[in-house]
Write a protein that holds these residues in place. Sequence first.
Motif, PDB file in Angstrom:
ATOM      1  N   ILE A 166      44.076  38.537  45.013  1.00 48.81           N
ATOM      2  CA  ILE A 166      43.774  39.711  45.826  1.00 48.81           C
ATOM      3  C   ILE A 166      43.557  40.924  44.922  1.00 48.81           C
ATOM      4  O   ILE A 166      44.112  41.004  43.827  1.00 48.81           O
ATOM      5  CB  ILE A 166      44.892  40.019  46.855  1.00 48.81           C
ATOM      6  N   VAL A 167      42.712  41.812  45.387  1.00 47.35           N
ATOM      7  CA  VAL A 167      42.549  43.111  44.738  1.00 47.35           C
ATOM      8  C   VAL A 167      43.123  44.152  45.690  1.00 47.35           C
ATOM      9  O   VAL A 167      42.719  44.223  46.856  1.00 47.35           O
ATOM     10  CB  VAL A 167      41.063  43.414  44.440  1.00 47.35           C
ATOM     11  N   ILE A 218      48.885  51.759  34.953  1.00 46.99           N
ATOM     12  CA  ILE A 218      48.110  50.605  34.499  1.00 46.99           C
ATOM     13  C   ILE A 218      47.254  50.134  35.669  1.00 46.99           C
ATOM     14  O   ILE A 218      47.761  49.903  36.776  1.00 46.99           O
ATOM     15  CB  ILE A 218      49.045  49.475  34.038  1.00 46.99           C
ATOM     16  N   THR A 219      45.946  50.021  35.437  1.00 46.79           N
ATOM     17  CA  THR A 219      45.037  49.500  36.459  1.00 46.79           C
ATOM     18  C   THR A 219      44.334  48.267  35.896  1.00 46.79           C
ATOM     19  O   THR A 219      44.402  47.986  34.702  1.00 46.79           O
ATOM     20  CB  THR A 219      44.000  50.549  36.891  1.00 46.79           C
ATOM     21  N   ASP A 220      43.669  47.531  36.770  1.00 44.28           N
ATOM     22  CA  ASP A 220      43.046  46.277  36.385  1.00 44.28           C
ATOM     23  C   ASP A 220      41.557  46.295  36.708  1.00 44.28           C
ATOM     24  O   ASP A 220      41.117  47.006  37.611  1.00 44.28           O
ATOM     25  CB  ASP A 220      43.703  45.112  37.146  1.00 44.28           C
ATOM     26  N   GLU A 221      40.804  45.462  35.998  1.00 41.55           N
ATOM     27  CA  GLU A 221      39.421  45.205  36.383  1.00 41.55           C
ATOM     28  C   GLU A 221      39.460  44.352  37.646  1.00 41.55           C
ATOM     29  O   GLU A 221      40.188  43.355  37.693  1.00 41.55           O
ATOM     30  CB  GLU A 221      38.677  44.474  35.269  1.00 41.55           C
ATOM     31  N   PRO A 222      38.681  44.699  38.681  1.00 43.48           N
ATOM     32  CA  PRO A 222      38.773  43.951  39.941  1.00 43.48           C
ATOM     33  C   PRO A 222      38.367  42.484  39.822  1.00 43.48           C
ATOM     34  O   PRO A 222      38.987  41.608  40.438  1.00 43.48           O
ATOM     35  CB  PRO A 222      37.830  44.706  40.875  1.00 43.48           C
ATOM     36  N   GLY A 223      37.342  42.201  39.045  1.00 42.00           N
ATOM     37  CA  GLY A 223      36.855  40.820  38.983  1.00 42.00           C
ATOM     38  C   GLY A 223      36.397  40.355  40.355  1.00 42.00           C
ATOM     39  O   GLY A 223      35.829  41.128  41.125  1.00 42.00           O
ATOM     40  N   THR A 224      36.642  39.096  40.686  1.00 43.29           N
ATOM     41  CA  THR A 224      36.382  38.587  42.036  1.00 43.29           C
ATOM     42  C   THR A 224      37.688  38.063  42.607  1.00 43.29           C
ATOM     43  O   THR A 224      38.583  37.658  41.861  1.00 43.29           O
ATOM     44  CB  THR A 224      35.328  37.454  42.021  1.00 43.29           C
ATOM     45  N   ALA A 225      37.788  38.084  43.916  1.00 41.64           N
ATOM     46  CA  ALA A 225      39.043  37.708  44.568  1.00 41.64           C
ATOM     47  C   ALA A 225      38.762  37.162  45.956  1.00 41.64           C
ATOM     48  O   ALA A 225      37.631  37.195  46.447  1.00 41.64           O
ATOM     49  CB  ALA A 225      39.959  38.935  44.656  1.00 41.64           C
ATOM     50  N   ASP A 226      39.817  36.660  46.581  1.00 40.79           N
ATOM     51  CA  ASP A 226      39.701  36.171  47.953  1.00 40.79           C
ATOM     52  C   ASP A 226      39.521  37.322  48.937  1.00 40.79           C
ATOM     53  O   ASP A 226      38.877  37.174  49.977  1.00 40.79           O
ATOM     54  CB  ASP A 226      40.957  35.374  48.343  1.00 40.79           C
ATOM     55  N   VAL A 227      40.124  38.464  48.602  1.00 42.13           N
ATOM     56  CA  VAL A 227      40.130  39.588  49.546  1.00 42.13           C
ATOM     57  C   VAL A 227      40.383  40.895  48.802  1.00 42.13           C
ATOM     58  O   VAL A 227      41.011  40.903  47.742  1.00 42.13           O
ATOM     59  CB  VAL A 227      41.223  39.367  50.633  1.00 42.13           C
ATOM     60  N   VAL A 228      39.853  41.967  49.342  1.00 41.98           N
ATOM     61  CA  VAL A 228      40.203  43.325  48.911  1.00 41.98           C
ATOM     62  C   VAL A 228      41.117  43.905  49.984  1.00 41.98           C
ATOM     63  O   VAL A 228      40.774  43.865  51.175  1.00 41.98           O
ATOM     64  CB  VAL A 228      38.949  44.210  48.742  1.00 41.98           C
ATOM     65  N   VAL A 229      42.268  44.408  49.582  1.00 37.67           N
ATOM     66  CA  VAL A 229      43.215  44.995  50.537  1.00 37.67           C
ATOM     67  C   VAL A 229      43.396  46.467  50.189  1.00 37.67           C
ATOM     68  O   VAL A 229      43.761  46.805  49.061  1.00 37.67           O
ATOM     69  CB  VAL A 229      44.580  44.282  50.490  1.00 37.67           C
ATOM     70  N   VAL A 230      43.127  47.335  51.165  1.00 39.09           N
ATOM     71  CA  VAL A 230      43.231  48.778  50.943  1.00 39.09           C
ATOM     72  C   VAL A 230      44.485  49.291  51.656  1.00 39.09           C
ATOM     73  O   VAL A 230      44.584  49.203  52.883  1.00 39.09           O
ATOM     74  CB  VAL A 230      41.991  49.525  51.468  1.00 39.09           C
ATOM     75  N   LEU A 231      45.433  49.796  50.875  1.00 41.12           N
ATOM     76  CA  LEU A 231      46.622  50.394  51.465  1.00 41.12           C
ATOM     77  C   LEU A 231      46.248  51.738  52.075  1.00 41.12           C
ATOM     78  O   LEU A 231      45.379  52.440  51.570  1.00 41.12           O
ATOM     79  CB  LEU A 231      47.712  50.567  50.411  1.00 41.12           C
ATOM     80  N   ASP A 232      46.917  52.093  53.168  1.00 39.40           N
ATOM     81  CA  ASP A 232      46.574  53.330  53.867  1.00 39.40           C
ATOM     82  C   ASP A 232      47.096  54.540  53.096  1.00 39.40           C
ATOM     83  O   ASP A 232      48.069  54.447  52.354  1.00 39.40           O
ATOM     84  CB  ASP A 232      47.162  53.302  55.277  1.00 39.40           C
ATOM     85  N   GLY A 233      46.456  55.671  53.279  1.00 38.56           N
ATOM     86  CA  GLY A 233      46.896  56.902  52.635  1.00 38.56           C
ATOM     87  C   GLY A 233      45.728  57.805  52.295  1.00 38.56           C
ATOM     88  O   GLY A 233      44.588  57.540  52.666  1.00 38.56           O
TER      89      GLY A 233
END
Length: 199
Positions: free
Chosen positions: A144-145, A49-64
């Motif tokens: 957060i996204v 299950i994924t989500d529409e990003p919309g707008t957020a305070d921050v985008v956080v990218v997990l490493d990998g």
Amino acid sequence: MSRLSRLRRRPGSHLGRRTGARAARLAVGVVVVVVLALMVATRLFVFPITDEPGTADVVVVLDGGGPRHWHGVDLVVDGVAEEIVHMSEWSAVRRAYTVGPCRNRPARYDDTVTVTCPTPDPDTTVGEVHHLVDLADDRGWDEIVVVASTDQITRARMLLARCFDGEARFTGPDHDDPWWERMVYETAATAAALLDPGC
């Protein structure tokens, strides 16, 4: 053949038939369990299950693996947030971050974009989630996204839900590794996370 001989053989033949029927039922049961497990794992780790990003305070990218960090850059350029966190290892040998957007600020960012590149300790998904929650508390993030590879989204969502009270939306591209390798890895990692339910 006498009647007595037929009577003596009959119990053994019934026992053989019962044993064969039990073995067949067991084999069918094993196949059904394996097929169901594969269907669940495919749904959780290949098509999560994924989500529409919309707008957020921050985008956080997990490493990998995979192009996840550049996916995060695209989200920021598209106006999802003006702050981005790239979880990244620091290479003492190269004296640089291992993630491209941390080594060189993308030219597509305007001056308002804030880039942070922490190295969580431990450098695992659990360590990243704990570091993310600490950052959210310090900076007052409520929305957060999270960008992860598709196979990691289910586990990351579960871990973050335990520790973060705000709204988290998940998106991301596929991993570079073959999907079946990632499914095996994530199945084991998710099972381990379920056995340790703490934040």
